[in-house]
Design an enzyme around this catalytic site. Structure first.
Site, PDB file in Angstrom:
ATOM      1  N   THR A 179      38.665  29.523  42.733  1.00 32.59           N
ATOM      2  CA  THR A 179      38.132  30.410  41.699  1.00 32.59           C
ATOM      3  C   THR A 179      38.907  30.181  40.419  1.00 32.59           C
ATOM      4  O   THR A 179      40.099  29.846  40.451  1.00 32.59           O
ATOM      5  CB  THR A 179      38.240  31.896  42.089  1.00 32.59           C
ATOM      6  OG1 THR A 179      39.609  32.326  41.974  1.00 32.59           O
ATOM      7  CG2 THR A 179      37.750  32.140  43.508  1.00 32.59           C
ATOM      8  N   GLU A 180      38.233  30.371  39.299  1.00 33.38           N
ATOM      9  CA  GLU A 180      38.904  30.198  38.021  1.00 33.38           C
ATOM     10  C   GLU A 180      40.050  31.177  37.832  1.00 33.38           C
ATOM     11  O   GLU A 180      40.942  30.961  37.013  1.00 33.38           O
ATOM     12  CB  GLU A 180      37.909  30.313  36.860  1.00 33.38           C
ATOM     13  CG  GLU A 180      37.196  31.638  36.748  1.00 33.38           C
ATOM     14  CD  GLU A 180      35.875  31.673  37.475  1.00 33.38           C
ATOM     15  OE1 GLU A 180      34.931  32.299  36.969  1.00 33.38           O
ATOM     16  OE2 GLU A 180      35.775  31.081  38.578  1.00 33.38           O
TER      17      GLU A 180
END
Length: 649
Positions: free
Chosen positions: A323-324
């Protein structure tokens, strides 16, 4: 030793009119809710502080008034620099009505600008945002007419285009941790994410500002291990203990989940199966693009269903989801926990994750869409009268090796049914997604095509591929009529070079798809047959996709094995009809052909009804001095090989 523990009201009283305030949080997680609430209450009671600039990365709120949504009161904010406005709708409304200045910049850029501020740098050079609405030629990220200052500039360095993002010095950082000692050393043992707390604290401190940390508890001096301290006390001015505890929830839907903080590992073998609806159809088709052993990012909405499909098909152990926000590995969480991961392998700071993304570390991303136009441009940031913002969409989509855009073909009331393995449109959506021109360019199809970035667009009823000339319709669901169900609901005519392939029928059946065999190419040998009497090797690649370099290597091994079994050089006929080669893999594929011609083939003929495929193959083969002609039909290819075989005899 100074005791830095004070009340929220005392800490918020230190903020002055006109200050630049940054805050942490990702969607609904890791938000210093008590600090936001105290700032809101001070303004309601005293009409101060006024005219603050708010800087934030991802949206930090529930879209209903919590988090940064609390800061909507007129006069409190005068300017907002954010990646996401959707989670503070009243602030977005103020920006749309020209009541405040606003900039919508990519999440990763803002995240990394904190480090620029901390280091005393004037800003950041990046290619992220080129040819999107962030590019000064297309608006420079400004969200309204009252926003006039240019904080994004386009520059040319050594013949290459770059964007320069101006850093805004920070006066106040509102951050969050789990534990603090009286000196302000912070640990994050119960947090799902670490985000940018260290960089934000350093940015404010080095600018002579203040750092206010919200924590769950205060611990005795010396009880925090040095390597557990994520923000050192030298950077922290105030420590505020969250009271009541509900103001320090892990996220708005979860008080605390130890699997998301990494305190424990939980079994995830029995995730509930998705119903066979439009979301599952889209996720299943997108899952065929997954690169084994690759790094993957999934967006919210239809794309996050890919993680469920991977679990159903038991391929999760062979993928690395990220995930960012900084989570690597494990099972990505959804809902209010989006951005975190159960059983994660590691959690790194958000700005460091964007270093990985910006540098090309991602093998694949699957992202949602709101609008798509004939050039392949995608809009997710501003549409239908809403200022949503880009979040990390631009950072991720521009730099991932391959991109899958996933979403329903139309929006608003779409109803489908699957009957006997065929898709039926029961009720069409009210809004079209495939439009003549998108309202705002969040992803540039033209720029992606120029870079030879592989991009496909997956819907429940069809699949498009990005080409230099725009969108090409390459697959259609069984049961779907192209004219009635696709072209009639688009504002433009896509490229149709050949009869589109049928989407894999396994997608539309309840049984597991056997995805592992597909991704590992275990059945690839079944596509090869050999006629010893005529010494002709037949390779049928109809419907097969070259998605990653490993696919080329797998195909070469299968072909070499077949030729060695034949015991002599062979004449080959290759059916490329309906085969898709990722835009950036034609060179690798041509290298494979060159190897086969040098060591195993006597002659070869290839055919495809796709003019785009023929053109790309001819270009790649010509560079290597190989016969570049690709035939349009099987008959022509077979005749050419027979002629070559006869000549050799």
């Amino acid at each position: 030793m100074k005791n830095k523990v004070i009340t929220a009201d005392q800490a918020i009283a230190l903020i002055n009119d006109g200050d630049v305030v940054c805050t942490t949080g990702f969607v609904q997680s890791c938000i210093p809710e008590l600090l936001h609430a105290a700032l809101e209450q001070r303004y309601v009671d005293t009409q101060g502080p006024k005219n603050l600039t708010l800087i934030m990365c991802a949206g930090a709120g529930d879209s209903k008034g919590l988090g940064t949504g609390r800061l909507h009161h007129e006069g409190l904010l005068s300017r907002v620099i954010a990646a996401n406005f959707g989670r503070m709708p009243k602030v977005a409304e103020a920006a749309q009505k020209n009541k405040i200045q606003g900039y919508n910049l990519p999440q990763g850029i803002i995240s990394k600008l904190y480090r620029s501020c901390a280091a005393g740098s004037p800003g950041l050079f990046s290619k992220v945002g080129l040819h999107t609405y962030v590019d000064p030629r297309l608006g420079g990220g400004k969200v309204n007419e009252v926003t006039t200052e240019d904080i994004v500039k386009r520059l040319e360095i050594d013949g290459e285009e770059w964007l320069f993002y101006k850093a805004t010095p920070i006066n106040v950082a509102l951050i969050r941790a789990t534990s603090a000692d009286p000196s302000g050393n912070l640990s994050m043992e119960k947090e799902a994410l670490t985000l940018d707390c260290l960089a934000q604290a350093m940015a404010a401190h080095n600018n002579g500002g203040i750092v206010i940390a919200q924590v769950e508890r205060v611990v005795a001096p010396g009880s925090l291990k040095p390597k557990d301290v994520r923000v050192p006390g030298i950077l922290v001015d105030c420590v505020v203990v969250a009271d009541p505890p509900e103001m320090h929830r892990m996220n708005y839907g979860v008080m605390y989940n130890p699997a998301l903080s990494g305190a424990i590992r939980v079994p995830v073998d029995h995730m509930p199966r998705m119903a066979l609806d439009e979301r599952k159809i889209i996720a299943r088709r997108a899952a065929f693009e997954l690169p084994l052993n690759g790094a993957i990012n999934l967006g919210v909405g239809a794309p996050d269903g890919v993680a469920s499909i991977a679990a159903e098909e038991q391929v999760t152990p062979y993928l690395t989801m990220t995930t960012e926000a900084g989570a690597i590995g494990g099972v990505l969480a959804g809902g209010s926990s989006f951005g975190s991961s159960a059983n994660a392998d590691s959690v790194i700071d958000q700005n460091t994750m964007f270093d990985f993304y910006h540098g090309g570390g991602l093998d694949l991303t699957c992202l949602g869409v709101a609008e798509v136009d004939e050039q392949g441009n995608v809009n997710t940031s501003r549409f239908g009268g809403r200022l949503n913002g880009c979040g990390g969409f631009i950072d991720i989509s521009q730099n991932s090796r391959a991109v899958v855009f996933a979403g329903t073909f139309t929006a608003g009331g779409l109803k489908i049914a699957v009957e006997d393995g065929k898709l039926k449109i029961v009720q069409e959506g009210r809004a079209r997604k495939f439009v003549k021109a998108v309202e705002q360019i969040t992803f540039s199809g033209t720029y992606a095509a120029k870079k030879s970035q592989p991009v496909i667009y997956v819907t429940e009823r069809c699949v498009f591929q990005l080409t230099p000339d725009g969108l090409e319709l390459i697959e259609v669901a069984p049961g779907v009529d192209i004219d009635r169900d696709i072209l009639a609901h688009m504002d433009f005519a896509p490229i149709i070079n050949r009869r589109p392939m049928l989407m894999d029928e396994r997608i539309f059946r309840e049984d597991p798809m056997g995805l592992m065999d597909e991704l590992t190419n275990l059945n690839l040998c079944e596509r090869v047959s050999y006629d010893p009497q005529r010494n002709i090797l037949f390779l049928n690649l109809e419907g097969w996709s070259v998605r990653k370099k490993a696919d080329v290597a797998d195909l070469q091994k299968v072909l070499v094995d077949a030729c060695e079994k034949a015991g002599r050089r062979v004449n080959s006929v290759v059916n490329h009809d309906g085969c898709r080669i990722a835009e950036d893999l034609y060179e690798a594929y041509a290298d494979m052909i060159q190897h086969m011609m040098k060591h195993h083939y006597q002659s070869t003929a290839r055919y495809s009804t796709s003019s785009f495929m023929r053109l790309k193959m001819q270009e790649a083969l010509s560079k290597r001095g190989l016969r570049p002609h690709i035939f349009e039909s099987a008959e022509e290819a077979h005749a050419a090989v027979e002629a070559a075989r006869a000549a050799a005899e």
